[in-house]
Design a protein around this motif. Structure first.
Motif: not given
Lengths: 85, 274
Positions: A37, A41, A57, A60-61, A64, B142, B147-148, B150-151
């Motif tokens: 993870s 990022i 956001r 980005k999610e 993952m 994450g 996820r959110q 972790m970011i």
């Protein structure tokens, strides 16, 4: 940017910054290259620089869940297409 | 005859009773100190305007300092020796060997501004998970709903470290049962590289003699010295490969256990109060 151009840039990032050795396009990045993870990022930050804009956001999610280099290319193409609309 | 001396026959049950009493007192502290006053302090910190993370981290530190102060009183045969150098660490990633469940508590007590990685399942525990989220700790995984989080945590890490915070991690992931250094996760190294932060390698010894893996009772009756020392400092350098950094940390952790200096009793301290 074409898919080939993207591929060249992504491979350069993965090899130079993430120390991947000859990654295959369908390799499972987590299992075969230890891509976690935190790497995802960091890669997103580099993709933002490459594309010249910030990712939301939600975008980005979505990143993952990326597992392969082909997934990365699909992801970037979708982002590019959505921004061009 | 089983070879046990009459003296041992008498003292062993006493030692067990003492261990049980200390264990009970420790659990009592965790429960009752949380109910009062810490529950109120956490509640107040949550209600106050502004950033909650630093407040929750500081309160966590007070809570666990209280625990170690209690231990110093009720288990005085265990001494705590912490290098002055360790106590001064700020704005850095800390990696340390892992021997006991007490290790993260010691780190929390030691640093007022601290973040770490916590098993994802703990974030689901009522109240405890709420404290973890508000303190800004990382879920280990994450995925899914984390996820959110972790970011946000990874993206905010550079600023957090620059402001003096520490990010500590036990790269072996689980407690060592034999003192040997297990395989290392690279998360801490990646964070340090990403944030261009120094890595401090610490070596911890003796927490497993106080609270051993797989045991329920604290071994309060035995004489023991818990030491925490800095064994290496790695400056931020993007040129060093992950593999090289991992190797260096592994070596520092391994030799930290063999090249130890004799503990200086004059340095014995309970966190924050010499």
């Amino acid at each position: 940017m074409s898919r080939d151009e993207l591929l060249t840039k992504i491979l350069a990032i993965l090899e130079d910054d993430f120390e991947f050795e000859h990654p295959g396009l369908d390799d499972n990045l987590r299992d075969e290259h230890g891509f976690d993870s935190i790497d995802a990022i960091e890669l997103l930050g580099k993709i933002e620089l490459m594309l010249g804009f910030s990712l939301s956001r939600a975008e980005k999610e979505k990143a993952m869940s990326i597992r392969t280099i082909n997934d990365i290319l699909d992801y970037i193409e979708k982002i590019q297409a959505s921004r061009q609309q | 005859m089983d070879g046990t001396s009459p003296e041992a026959t008498i003292t062993r049950p006493l030692a067990r009773c003492y261990d049980a009493a200390v264990t009970l007192a420790c659990w009592g502290y965790f429960i009752f100190a949380f109910v009062f006053p810490f529950c109120l302090i956490y509640g107040g910190a949550w209600l106050l305007p502004g950033r909650r993370e630093p407040r929750f981290q500081r309160i966590n530190s007070w809570y666990y300092r209280g625990f170690f102060r209690l231990l110093a009183i009720i288990a005085p045969r265990h001494r705590l020796l912490i290098d002055e150098e360790v106590r001064r660490i700020r704005s850095a990633v800390i990696v340390c060997n892992h021997l006991s469940y007490l290790d993260p508590l010691l780190m929390l007590a030691l640093f007022s501004r601290q973040k770490t990685v916590v098993k994802t399942r703990f974030f689901k525990v009522p109240i405890f998970g709420w404290v973890l989220r508000n303190a800004g700790y990382f879920p280990a995984d994450g995925a899914g709903r984390y996820r959110q989080m972790m970011i946000e945590q990874v993206e905010g890490m550079e600023k957090y470290l620059a402001a003096g915070g520490v990010f500590f991690i036990f790269p072996e992931g689980s407690r060592s049962r034999d003192g040997e250094i297990g395989s290392l996760h690279r998360g801490a190294i990646k964070i340090a590289r990403l944030c261009r932060a120094p890595i401090h390698v610490l070596h911890l010894e003796g927490t497993d003699r106080l609270f051993a893996p797989g045991k329920f009772f604290f071994h309060a009756h035995m004489a023991n010295t818990i030491t925490l020392r800095k064994v290496d400092h790695i400056s931020p350098d993007r040129c060093q490969s992950l593999g090289d950094l991992e190797q260096r940390i592994r070596q520092a952790l391994a030799t930290g256990g063999t090249n130890r200096q004799p503990a200086d009793p004059s340095q014995a301290n309970v966190l924050g109060a010499r």
